[in-house]
Design an enzyme around this catalytic site. Structure first.
Site, mmCIF file in Angstrom:
data_model
loop_
_atom_site.group_PDB
_atom_site.id
_atom_site.type_symbol
_atom_site.label_atom_id
_atom_site.label_comp_id
_atom_site.label_asym_id
_atom_site.label_seq_id
_atom_site.Cartn_x
_atom_site.Cartn_y
_atom_site.Cartn_z
ATOM 1 N N GLU A 1 12.145 2.133 14.195
ATOM 2 C CA GLU A 1 11.253 3.244 13.695
ATOM 3 C C GLU A 1 10.172 3.068 14.413
ATOM 4 O O GLU A 1 9.852 2.150 15.380
ATOM 5 C CB GLU A 1 11.001 3.144 12.112
ATOM 6 C CG GLU A 1 10.375 1.635 11.879
ATOM 7 C CD GLU A 1 10.069 1.493 10.495
ATOM 8 O OE1 GLU A 1 9.882 2.298 9.632
ATOM 9 O OE2 GLU A 1 9.772 0.363 10.010
ATOM 10 N N LYS B 1 6.653 -2.071 1.949
ATOM 11 C CA LYS B 1 5.337 -1.605 2.650
ATOM 12 C C LYS B 1 4.186 -2.452 2.500
ATOM 13 O O LYS B 1 3.300 -2.165 1.490
ATOM 14 C CB LYS B 1 5.056 -0.078 1.957
ATOM 15 C CG LYS B 1 4.054 1.010 2.752
ATOM 16 C CD LYS B 1 4.248 2.309 2.344
ATOM 17 C CE LYS B 1 3.203 3.254 3.294
ATOM 18 N NZ LYS B 1 3.340 3.020 4.614
ATOM 19 N N TYR C 1 0.840 -1.326 -0.091
ATOM 20 C CA TYR C 1 -0.138 -0.079 -0.164
ATOM 21 C C TYR C 1 0.809 1.295 0.129
ATOM 22 O O TYR C 1 1.963 1.313 0.352
ATOM 23 C CB TYR C 1 -0.853 0.032 1.322
ATOM 24 C CG TYR C 1 -0.311 0.350 2.423
ATOM 25 C CD1 TYR C 1 0.608 -0.469 3.280
ATOM 26 C CD2 TYR C 1 -0.425 1.433 3.203
ATOM 27 C CE1 TYR C 1 1.073 -0.536 4.514
ATOM 28 C CE2 TYR C 1 0.145 1.737 4.291
ATOM 29 C CZ TYR C 1 0.870 0.940 4.921
ATOM 30 O OH TYR C 1 1.446 1.224 6.230
ATOM 31 N N LEU D 1 11.157 1.043 7.142
ATOM 32 C CA LEU D 1 10.725 1.459 5.753
ATOM 33 C C LEU D 1 11.570 2.855 5.549
ATOM 34 O O LEU D 1 11.629 3.646 6.297
ATOM 35 C CB LEU D 1 9.352 1.710 5.996
ATOM 36 C CG LEU D 1 8.556 1.959 4.642
ATOM 37 C CD1 LEU D 1 8.324 1.011 3.981
ATOM 38 C CD2 LEU D 1 7.387 2.459 5.004
HETATM 39 N N1 PLP Z 1 7.634 3.483 8.987
HETATM 40 C C1 PLP Z 1 6.493 2.988 9.072
HETATM 41 C C2 PLP Z 1 6.529 1.433 9.646
HETATM 42 C C3 PLP Z 1 5.368 3.401 8.315
HETATM 43 O O1 PLP Z 1 4.149 2.630 8.277
HETATM 44 C C4 PLP Z 1 5.335 4.443 7.838
HETATM 45 C C5 PLP Z 1 4.414 5.301 7.154
HETATM 46 O O2 PLP Z 1 3.126 4.659 7.059
HETATM 47 C C6 PLP Z 1 6.577 5.164 7.596
HETATM 48 C C7 PLP Z 1 7.771 4.739 8.394
HETATM 49 C C8 PLP Z 1 6.675 6.707 7.299
HETATM 50 O O3 PLP Z 1 6.677 6.522 5.758
HETATM 51 P P1 PLP Z 1 6.242 7.857 5.035
HETATM 52 O O4 PLP Z 1 7.102 9.141 5.226
HETATM 53 O O5 PLP Z 1 6.491 7.495 3.237
HETATM 54 O O6 PLP Z 1 4.691 8.116 5.029
#
Ligand code: PLP
Length: 287
Positions: free
Chosen positions: A182, A149, A33, A207
């Site tokens: 994270e 993701k 997603y 991620l």
């Molecule tokens: N880490 C995780 C586990 C996430 O689910 C997300 C966003 O949903 C992020 C980091 C941040 O990613 P982004 O800046 O692309 O929204």
């Protein structure tokens, strides 16, 4: 106004939008997603989100539901039909519908593509920037491929609820070596005692957030010194600032970790400066 969702080629009333019970997303969390922010009628960092979607699909050997340009048209149509000026779109691709079996379905099985959009009142987010949030730390217990993701977010769901039950707003995963990975749905940053902006390298254990990538660009534009390196919980507790980045949250200040106050307990100036310059640097695509 009723919401409209896109499901495999059709624009449907949100309440009627459904997928098959043998969809692989439902059966196996066999899907990926993206969530992308919309601000003042502009889609933020669309190219980076669609590039990451392509990567997630490639890593899982999943077919792409649609070429890039038609996909952008559909995304913008969903946003228009839902009259979103400030909010987000959510896009999900799964390996499609097939009789339940762990093996990949037959070649040619069509992937499922769903896209929803919603308006979000920007006011509560602004309030969070003023007050900051509290977080807890939790042991990292996710699989090794958190760089993809996927919709398999059960550990993230459980720790987010654990945070809520503890009177906090978010949870930060910590690996077996005591290093921060994270947060449940965002990347973690600190401003170290010596004034460096520090975030974990995206090669392993996190991620690669699109917001993270753009914040690195913003930091460079503001001449804020950055170090991509791992850091411990102790270093985070001693930091001048801690904040989280995500597409829906921009830079959210953290003022307490496990009940211990960060710095003076107020949101810091670096997160605010990065947030302030973010929109100038991010890609903006009109709906
Ligand atoms: N880490 C995780 C586990 C996430 O689910 C997300 C966003 O949903 C992020 C980091 C941040 O990613 P982004 O800046 O692309 O929204």
């Amino acid at each position: 106004m009723s919401r409209i969702a896109y499901v495999n080629g059709r624009y449907l009333p949100h309440s009627d939008a459904a997928i098959h019970i043998e969809d692989r997303g439902f059966q196996f969390a066999d899907g990926v997603y993206e969530v992308c922010e919309v601000r003042d009628g502009l889609i933020i960092d669309l190219t980076r989100h669609l590039d990451r979607l392509d990567r997630s699909l490639r890593e899982l050997r999943m077919a792409s539901p649609m070429a890039r340009e038609p996909l952008k048209l559909v995304i913008r149509e969903v946003l228009r039909r839902n009259r979103v000026r400030n909010g987000l779109f959510y896009l999900q691709v799964t390996r499609g519908v097939a009789r339940r079996d762990h093996y990949f379905p037959a070649a040619g099985t069509l992937p499922t593509l769903t896209i929803t959009a919603k308006s979000v009142d920007p006011q509560p987010a602004r309030a969070r920037y003023e007050t900051g949030i509290k977080v807890i730390t939790v042991p990292e217990n996710r699989w090794d491929r958190v760089d993809i993701k996927t919709v398999g977010l059960l550990p993230n769901v459980l720790v987010k609820q654990q945070a809520k039950d503890a009177g906090a707003q978010d949870a930060i995963f910590v690996d077996a070596a005591g290093k921060v990975t994270e947060a449940a749905s965002s990347n973690v940053w600190i401003v170290s005692a010596d004034g460096m902006l520090v975030t974990r390298p995206a090669e392993h254990g996190i991620l690669r957030g699109v917001t993270r990538t753009t914040v690195l660009d913003v930091a460079a534009s503001l001449s804020v010194p950055v170090e991509e390196r791992e850091f411990t919980v102790e270093e985070m507790l001693a930091a001048r600032e801690v904040f989280l980045t995500s597409a829906t949250g921009s830079c959210v200040p953290v003022v307490a970790v496990d009940g211990r106050t960060i710095a003076n307990g107020h949101p810091g100036s670096v997160a605010a400066a990065l947030r302030g310059a973010f929109l100038h640097i991010a890609e903006k695509t009109p709906i």
